[in-house]
Design a protein around this motif. Structure first.
Motif, PDB file in Angstrom:
ATOM      1  N   GLU A 206     -17.154  -7.924 -15.557  1.00  0.00           N
ATOM      2  CA  GLU A 206     -16.519  -9.112 -16.125  1.00  0.00           C
ATOM      3  C   GLU A 206     -16.500  -9.043 -17.651  1.00  0.00           C
ATOM      4  OE1 GLU A 206     -18.301 -12.630 -14.460  1.00  0.00           O
ATOM      5  OE2 GLU A 206     -17.160 -12.425 -12.599  1.00  0.00           O
ATOM      6  N   GLU A 207     -17.592  -8.554 -18.239  1.00  0.00           N
ATOM      7  CA  GLU A 207     -17.658  -8.425 -19.691  1.00  0.00           C
ATOM      8  C   GLU A 207     -16.623  -7.416 -20.196  1.00  0.00           C
ATOM      9  OE1 GLU A 207     -21.020  -6.694 -22.555  1.00  0.00           O
ATOM     10  OE2 GLU A 207     -21.646  -8.526 -21.512  1.00  0.00           O
TER      11      GLU A 207
ATOM     12  N   VAL B  49     -13.792  -6.586 -18.753  1.00  0.00           N
ATOM     13  CA  VAL B  49     -12.468  -7.180 -18.584  1.00  0.00           C
ATOM     14  C   VAL B  49     -12.210  -8.216 -19.678  1.00  0.00           C
ATOM     15  CG1 VAL B  49     -11.050  -8.619 -17.060  1.00  0.00           C
ATOM     16  CG2 VAL B  49     -12.327  -6.687 -16.115  1.00  0.00           C
ATOM     17  N   GLN B  50     -13.184  -9.060 -19.936  1.00  0.00           N
ATOM     18  CA  GLN B  50     -13.016 -10.129 -20.914  1.00  0.00           C
ATOM     19  C   GLN B  50     -12.825  -9.590 -22.333  1.00  0.00           C
ATOM     20  OE1 GLN B  50     -16.251 -12.949 -21.242  1.00  0.00           O
ATOM     21  NE2 GLN B  50     -14.793 -14.597 -21.517  1.00  0.00           N
TER      22      GLN B  50
ATOM     23  N   ARG C  30      -7.884  -8.303 -20.296  1.00  0.00           N
ATOM     24  CA  ARG C  30      -8.262  -9.716 -20.457  1.00  0.00           C
ATOM     25  C   ARG C  30      -7.421 -10.651 -19.579  1.00  0.00           C
ATOM     26  NH1 ARG C  30      -7.779 -10.332 -25.858  1.00  0.00           N
ATOM     27  NH2 ARG C  30      -9.690  -9.151 -26.118  1.00  0.00           N
TER      28      ARG C  30
ATOM     29  N   TYR D 262      -6.568 -10.347 -16.714  1.00  0.00           N
ATOM     30  CA  TYR D 262      -7.044 -10.331 -15.326  1.00  0.00           C
ATOM     31  C   TYR D 262      -8.415 -10.970 -15.157  1.00  0.00           C
ATOM     32  CZ  TYR D 262      -3.173  -7.178 -14.576  1.00  0.00           C
ATOM     33  OH  TYR D 262      -1.922  -6.650 -14.504  1.00  0.00           O
ATOM     34  N   PHE D 263      -8.949 -11.579 -16.212  1.00  0.00           N
ATOM     35  CA  PHE D 263     -10.306 -12.113 -16.136  1.00  0.00           C
ATOM     36  C   PHE D 263     -10.465 -13.127 -14.999  1.00  0.00           C
ATOM     37  CE2 PHE D 263     -13.756 -14.999 -17.449  1.00  0.00           C
ATOM     38  CZ  PHE D 263     -14.793 -14.076 -17.425  1.00  0.00           C
ATOM     39  N   ASN D 264      -9.566 -14.093 -14.911  1.00  0.00           N
ATOM     40  CA  ASN D 264      -9.681 -15.097 -13.846  1.00  0.00           C
ATOM     41  C   ASN D 264      -9.482 -14.489 -12.471  1.00  0.00           C
ATOM     42  OD1 ASN D 264     -10.306 -17.208 -15.585  1.00  0.00           O
ATOM     43  ND2 ASN D 264      -8.167 -17.718 -15.911  1.00  0.00           N
TER      44      ASN D 264
ATOM     45  N   LYS E  52     -12.737 -12.811 -11.562  1.00  0.00           N
ATOM     46  CA  LYS E  52     -13.725 -13.823 -11.153  1.00  0.00           C
ATOM     47  C   LYS E  52     -13.448 -14.289  -9.724  1.00  0.00           C
ATOM     48  CE  LYS E  52     -16.050 -16.416 -13.799  1.00  0.00           C
ATOM     49  NZ  LYS E  52     -17.349 -15.818 -13.932  1.00  0.00           N
TER      50      LYS E  52
END
Length: 137
Positions: free
Chosen positions: A37-38, A40-41, A47, A49-51, A54
């Motif tokens: 997640e880090e 990706v964020q 970025r 695709y972050f949601n 999750k």
């Protein structure tokens, strides 16, 4: 591979690798949740695709805990494959290559999302209903 990784190649890689996913791979992707997640964020091309990532994690966790099983194994395997691919810095285009290194990761996530979108939507609907259900005292 000279800097190009086509959508068809991404789909073939995702499908072939998904057939090999084991329980150990699921455990590994769950252990690496924070790291993935880090990454990706903090990565420009990932970025967006972050949601989605999750939500994918929510689905894999609910499946792994036995809370949500109305899903084909291929969907779980494809998500696990995509997330492990993103985690691997030495994939088709190593992440250290400027401007190109994360494009294959983004493409893998995009292709995975195309393949599992309906199952992910169904899970999100289930989750929304589940979250609204009254909790026992």
């Amino acid at each position: 591979m000279a800097g190009k990784f086509s959508e068809q190649e991404a789909k073939e890689k995702l499908e072939s690798s998904s057939r090999k996913v084991t329980d150990k791979d699921v455990e590994r992707v769950l252990e690496k949740e924070r790291d993935i997640e880090e990454k990706v964020q903090k990565s420009g091309s990932l970025r967006q695709y972050f949601n989605v990532v999750k939500s994918m994690y929510g689905l894999v966790k609910a499946y792994w805990r036995g809370e949500y099983r109305e899903i084909p194994w291929f969907t779980i395997a494809a998500i696990v494959t995509a997330l492990l691919y993103v985690f691997n810095p030495l994939d088709v285009l190593p992440d250290v290559i400027p401007f190109l290194g994360l494009t294959d990761d983004a493409l893998i996530l995009a292709v995975c999302l195309k393949l599992v979108q309906q199952d992910l939507n169904d899970f999100e609907d289930w989750q929304a209903e589940h979250d609204q259900a009254p909790k026992p005292d």
